[in-house]
Write an enzyme that holds these catalytic residues in place. Sequence first.
Site, PDB file in Angstrom:
ATOM      1  N   SER A   4       6.493  -4.259  -4.327  1.00 20.63           N
ATOM      2  CA  SER A   4       5.845  -5.071  -5.075  1.00 20.63           C
ATOM      3  C   SER A   4       6.462  -5.830  -6.124  1.00 20.63           C
ATOM      4  O   SER A   4       7.253  -5.223  -6.877  1.00 20.63           O
ATOM      5  CB  SER A   4       4.536  -4.722  -5.330  1.00 20.63           C
ATOM      6  OG  SER A   4       3.899  -5.451  -6.188  1.00 20.63           O
ATOM      7  N   GLY A  61      -3.051  -6.047   8.226  1.00 22.85           N
ATOM      8  CA  GLY A  61      -2.213  -6.495   7.320  1.00 22.85           C
ATOM      9  C   GLY A  61      -0.669  -6.776   7.538  1.00 22.85           C
ATOM     10  O   GLY A  61      -0.203  -6.952   8.782  1.00 22.85           O
ATOM     11  N   LEU A  71      10.762   2.598  13.177  1.00 24.49           N
ATOM     12  CA  LEU A  71       9.616   3.496  12.857  1.00 24.49           C
ATOM     13  C   LEU A  71       8.713   2.692  11.453  1.00 24.49           C
ATOM     14  O   LEU A  71       9.421   2.371  10.511  1.00 24.49           O
ATOM     15  CB  LEU A  71       9.629   4.892  12.208  1.00 24.49           C
ATOM     16  CG  LEU A  71       8.603   5.641  11.750  1.00 24.49           C
ATOM     17  CD1 LEU A  71       7.215   5.853  12.422  1.00 24.49           C
ATOM     18  CD2 LEU A  71       9.336   7.138  11.446  1.00 24.49           C
ATOM     19  N   GLY A  97       1.509   2.706   8.490  1.00 24.23           N
ATOM     20  CA  GLY A  97       0.448   1.751   7.966  1.00 24.23           C
ATOM     21  C   GLY A  97       0.348   0.747   8.696  1.00 24.23           C
ATOM     22  O   GLY A  97       0.402  -0.565   8.299  1.00 24.23           O
ATOM     23  N   TYR A 145      -0.690   1.881 -10.236  1.00 28.46           N
ATOM     24  CA  TYR A 145      -0.218   1.198  -9.172  1.00 28.46           C
ATOM     25  C   TYR A 145       1.225   0.678  -9.435  1.00 28.46           C
ATOM     26  O   TYR A 145       2.268   1.128  -8.613  1.00 28.46           O
ATOM     27  CB  TYR A 145      -0.842  -0.145  -8.560  1.00 28.46           C
ATOM     28  CG  TYR A 145      -0.224  -0.739  -7.572  1.00 28.46           C
ATOM     29  CD1 TYR A 145      -0.398  -0.351  -6.275  1.00 28.46           C
ATOM     30  CD2 TYR A 145       0.341  -1.934  -7.897  1.00 28.46           C
ATOM     31  CE1 TYR A 145       0.469  -1.064  -5.210  1.00 28.46           C
ATOM     32  CE2 TYR A 145       1.176  -2.534  -6.772  1.00 28.46           C
ATOM     33  CZ  TYR A 145       1.120  -2.122  -5.327  1.00 28.46           C
ATOM     34  OH  TYR A 145       1.649  -2.869  -4.555  1.00 28.46           O
ATOM     35  N   GLY A 184       1.710  -4.442   7.686  1.00 29.16           N
ATOM     36  CA  GLY A 184       2.019  -3.471   8.779  1.00 29.16           C
ATOM     37  C   GLY A 184       2.084  -4.035  10.225  1.00 29.16           C
ATOM     38  O   GLY A 184       2.760  -3.925  11.068  1.00 29.16           O
TER      39      GLY A 184
END
Length: 287
Positions: A138, A13, A6, A9, A151, A15
């Site tokens: 990230s 990009g 699964l 998004g 972020y 995803g």
Amino acid sequence: MKKIVLITGTSTGLGLKTAILFGMQGFKVYATMRNLEKKEALLKEAKEKNIDLHIEQLDVSDSNSIQKCIKKIIEQNGRIDILINNAGAGFVRTTEHASQEEIEWVTDVNYFSVIRTTKAVLPFMRKAKQGHIINISSVGGLVGQPFNELYCGAKFAVEGYTESLATYLTEPFGIKFSIVEPGGISSEFANSVLKNVEKTGGLQNDEYLPIFNSYMGSAKKRSENEDSGIYQSPEEVAQVVLKCALDKNPPLRIRTSEWANEFCHLKTSADPDGKKLNKEVIDQLLK
């Protein structure tokens, strides 16, 4: 037997490319997105590569939407082998300039969404005594950066959340955890961040402006310098995600490029894949 994966998004990009790559590798892929009207790009590429994907609606900010999607997958397959929490969004703004609504949004889409989907799949993985949750973080989840504090704060939270789960769910229940930490990705993700800054007029004329302009100028130079090594294609990062999924003893964390490794070196040099600290925490607190 095909493994059930699964992915959140997947409309653009990383995803999208991850869904395609996993499909090419023989996984049964449930590619999800909030807005199914954006599925055409994924459908087009899947058709070109002769891949059969299952595209489902899933809004990571809505627990009911998540539960509905996961219920459907479990009813069809009896299990979910891999969850890839990819949905997220960048955000460049100072704490002072961000509205409370924006602060809550960036935290929700990058952190609370991971908790919601993880919470929804854990009972099934625990019952099956197997599973692998891969969270896309990230380098901003390890290193704080100018104007990215909201972020980065959300991604730091993802890192701590994943580290903590790995201390007590892997050994007794066979559920593995991995954190993938890209640097820059040349995709709609990066473009949307810059567009959002331009749309809101940056910081206008205030005391932060000279620092902000310096940051944005540097970001523009980096994006135009193809030899900098910062930016990877979504396909390159997707290959790292696939490597994690195929690894029988996957890393707890992994950077996706040489640049990302160098950028985080002072934080990760003693324990690059996070497994030494994970073992030490288990030994000290659970044994």
